[in-house]
Design an enzyme around this catalytic site. Structure first.
Site, mmCIF file in Angstrom:
data_model
loop_
_atom_site.group_PDB
_atom_site.id
_atom_site.type_symbol
_atom_site.label_atom_id
_atom_site.label_comp_id
_atom_site.label_asym_id
_atom_site.label_seq_id
_atom_site.Cartn_x
_atom_site.Cartn_y
_atom_site.Cartn_z
ATOM 1 N N ARG A 27 0.826 -1.219 0.000
ATOM 2 C CA ARG A 27 0.000 0.000 0.000
ATOM 3 C C ARG A 27 0.860 1.270 0.000
ATOM 4 O O ARG A 27 0.463 2.288 0.567
ATOM 5 C CB ARG A 27 -0.952 0.057 1.207
ATOM 6 C CG ARG A 27 -2.113 -0.907 1.117
ATOM 7 C CD ARG A 27 -3.259 -0.463 2.052
ATOM 8 N NE ARG A 27 -3.997 -1.632 2.487
ATOM 9 C CZ ARG A 27 -4.151 -1.993 3.758
ATOM 10 N NH1 ARG A 27 -3.663 -1.270 4.740
ATOM 11 N NH2 ARG A 27 -4.812 -3.091 4.059
ATOM 12 N N ARG B 188 -3.337 6.295 1.030
ATOM 13 C CA ARG B 188 -3.966 7.428 1.725
ATOM 14 C C ARG B 188 -3.060 8.165 2.708
ATOM 15 O O ARG B 188 -3.404 9.249 3.149
ATOM 16 C CB ARG B 188 -5.213 6.934 2.477
ATOM 17 C CG ARG B 188 -6.320 6.502 1.548
ATOM 18 C CD ARG B 188 -7.504 5.938 2.295
ATOM 19 N NE ARG B 188 -7.204 4.677 2.951
ATOM 20 C CZ ARG B 188 -8.090 3.951 3.621
ATOM 21 N NH1 ARG B 188 -9.336 4.373 3.738
ATOM 22 N NH2 ARG B 188 -7.739 2.815 4.188
ATOM 23 N N ARG C 101 -6.823 11.320 -5.856
ATOM 24 C CA ARG C 101 -8.083 10.582 -5.693
ATOM 25 C C ARG C 101 -9.276 11.543 -5.751
ATOM 26 O O ARG C 101 -10.305 11.239 -6.364
ATOM 27 C CB ARG C 101 -8.071 9.817 -4.367
ATOM 28 C CG ARG C 101 -9.381 9.078 -4.139
ATOM 29 C CD ARG C 101 -9.313 8.141 -2.965
ATOM 30 N NE ARG C 101 -10.637 7.709 -2.561
ATOM 31 C CZ ARG C 101 -10.889 6.654 -1.809
ATOM 32 N NH1 ARG C 101 -9.898 5.913 -1.372
ATOM 33 N NH2 ARG C 101 -12.115 6.338 -1.481
ATOM 34 N N ASP D 218 -6.831 -2.632 -7.362
ATOM 35 C CA ASP D 218 -7.517 -3.204 -6.209
ATOM 36 C C ASP D 218 -7.642 -4.705 -6.427
ATOM 37 O O ASP D 218 -7.712 -5.153 -7.578
ATOM 38 C CB ASP D 218 -8.904 -2.584 -6.037
ATOM 39 C CG ASP D 218 -9.519 -2.963 -4.687
ATOM 40 O OD1 ASP D 218 -9.098 -2.395 -3.666
ATOM 41 O OD2 ASP D 218 -10.379 -3.865 -4.663
ATOM 42 N N TYR E 98 -15.032 -12.140 -0.422
ATOM 43 C CA TYR E 98 -15.781 -10.927 -0.767
ATOM 44 C C TYR E 98 -16.965 -11.249 -1.680
ATOM 45 O O TYR E 98 -18.040 -10.669 -1.540
ATOM 46 C CB TYR E 98 -14.866 -9.908 -1.454
ATOM 47 C CG TYR E 98 -13.850 -9.290 -0.527
ATOM 48 C CD1 TYR E 98 -14.191 -8.216 0.300
ATOM 49 C CD2 TYR E 98 -12.545 -9.776 -0.457
ATOM 50 C CE1 TYR E 98 -13.267 -7.646 1.165
ATOM 51 C CE2 TYR E 98 -11.608 -9.217 0.405
ATOM 52 C CZ TYR E 98 -11.973 -8.156 1.207
ATOM 53 O OH TYR E 98 -11.059 -7.601 2.074
#
Length: 354
Positions: free
Chosen positions: A27, A31, A40, A77, A154
């Site tokens: 990552r 963020r 973003r 992703d 998921y």
């Protein structure tokens, strides 16, 4: 494609000599970086950012412009494959990914198909091609996918889960159905990663985020078996050199020998194991990647440096170690602390390669 100026990441994965221990962060494009948050915002939302090759390239390169990392990882992703299968992926504010059409029945499983990487997933391949061009040989590019088991959690749950009630119920009650689902996903992942390699990815990682939620028996049958199937089907040479494969199961420290036996080149470790002990267990069979607790990055730079030294000393002399965190970097980490981490690895590791 341009020659690599820094190939120590690829060399370490193949246990070849390096000058310093290479380092990258899971990552690393994310963020915790203010420039990522700005890009973003420009994209509109997370999936719009993933599906825009130019912006995906921009955020992939952002951490490399800040820190002397030894690899770039494609910004994407893990849920791109189930999204391409038509399950209706959206990201809800505060609750993460949601699928409008979860896979719950035999009819749902039957509808699943292997997406065309240059069709439904062309935006990912375009991003890989764009990033390789813009990297211009600075460092290697890592491609990736989620593992079949992790993607299935998921797809069946319809989003994130704490107890995996739906997916485990299917696994225990209808193992035949679960195996059909996992086989379709494994074939999709194989085709997806091979397309990333053809587009320019120089190493690939399979993220098995939820394999650690399984018993040893179920891990081998429902997670590892399908990762081994993928490893066996991957392109292992491109542009005249080997394309290393890294398997990472969060919570998988008890299974490293079995992971190493799949034919992968490297096993990623989370922070719940001692890397030196794991090295003694697997010997020279695979390289090891990891494994600092990401929360150490909340501590002072001096403490970060001490932790880096501890892990380097535990691994010991010689190649075959790619330094990384034991999971993704947390979003509230100060970028200066990430910088301290990267420079500590490069400054403290030469003595282990002399």
């Amino acid at each position: 494609m341009s020659a690599l100026k820094n190939d120590r990441f690829l060399r370490a994965l193949l246990r070849q000599p390096v000058d310093v221990t290479p380092v990258w962060m899971m990552r690393q494009a994310g963020r915790y970086l203010p420039e990522y948050r700005q890009t973003r915002a420009r994209a509109g939302d997370f999936m719009a950012l993933c599906k825009n090759p130019e912006l995906a390239c921009e955020v992939t390169l952002q951490p490399l412009d800040r820190f002397p990392l030894d690899a770039a990882i494609l910004f994407s992703d893990i849920l791109t494959i189930p999204d391409a299968m038509g399950l209706g992926l959206r990201f809800e504010q505060g609750e993460g990914p949601v699928f409008d059409r979860p896979v719950r029945s035999a009819a749902d499983v039957k509808k699943l198909f292997v997406p065309d990487p240059e069709g439904e997933l062309k935006y990912v391949m375009d991003a890989v091609r764009t990033i390789r061009r813009e990297l211009n040989g600075r460092v290697p590019l890592i491609g990736f996918s989620g593992s079949p088991w992790t993607l299935a959690t998921y797809m069946v749950e319809g989003g994130g889960s704490k107890d995996f009630a739906q997916v485990k119920a299917m696994m225990f009650d209808r193992p035949d159905l679960m195996h059909k689902l996992l086989d379709t996903v494994a074939r999709s992942v194989t085709s997806y990663l091979n397309a990333q390699i053809a587009a320019g990815a120089q190493a690939v990682q399979i993220f098995d985020t939820w394999g650690g939620a399984l018993t040893p028996r179920d891990y081998k049958e429902f997670s590892l078996r399908y990762m081994a199937q993928i490893v066996a089907g991957l392109t292992r040479e491109a542009e005249g050199r080997r394309v290393p494969v890294i398997l990472f199961t969060k919570g998988g420290g008890q299974w490293v020998e079995e992971m190493a036996a799949t034919g992968c080149d490297a096993v990623g470790l989370d922070w719940t194991v001692d890397i030196g002990a794991v090295r003694r267990r697997v010997g020279a069979k695979v390289a090891l990647q990891g494994n600092m607790d990401p929360s150490v990055l909340y501590a002072s730079p001096a403490r970060i440096r001490a932790e880096v030294e501890t892990i380097l000393a535990s691994y010991g002399k010689g190649s075959g170690h790619v330094f990384n965190l034991g999971h993704g970097i947390h979003q509230h980490v100060a970028p200066e602390h990430a910088a301290a981490f990267v420079s500590a690895v490069h400054e403290l590791s030469p003595k282990y390669h002399a």
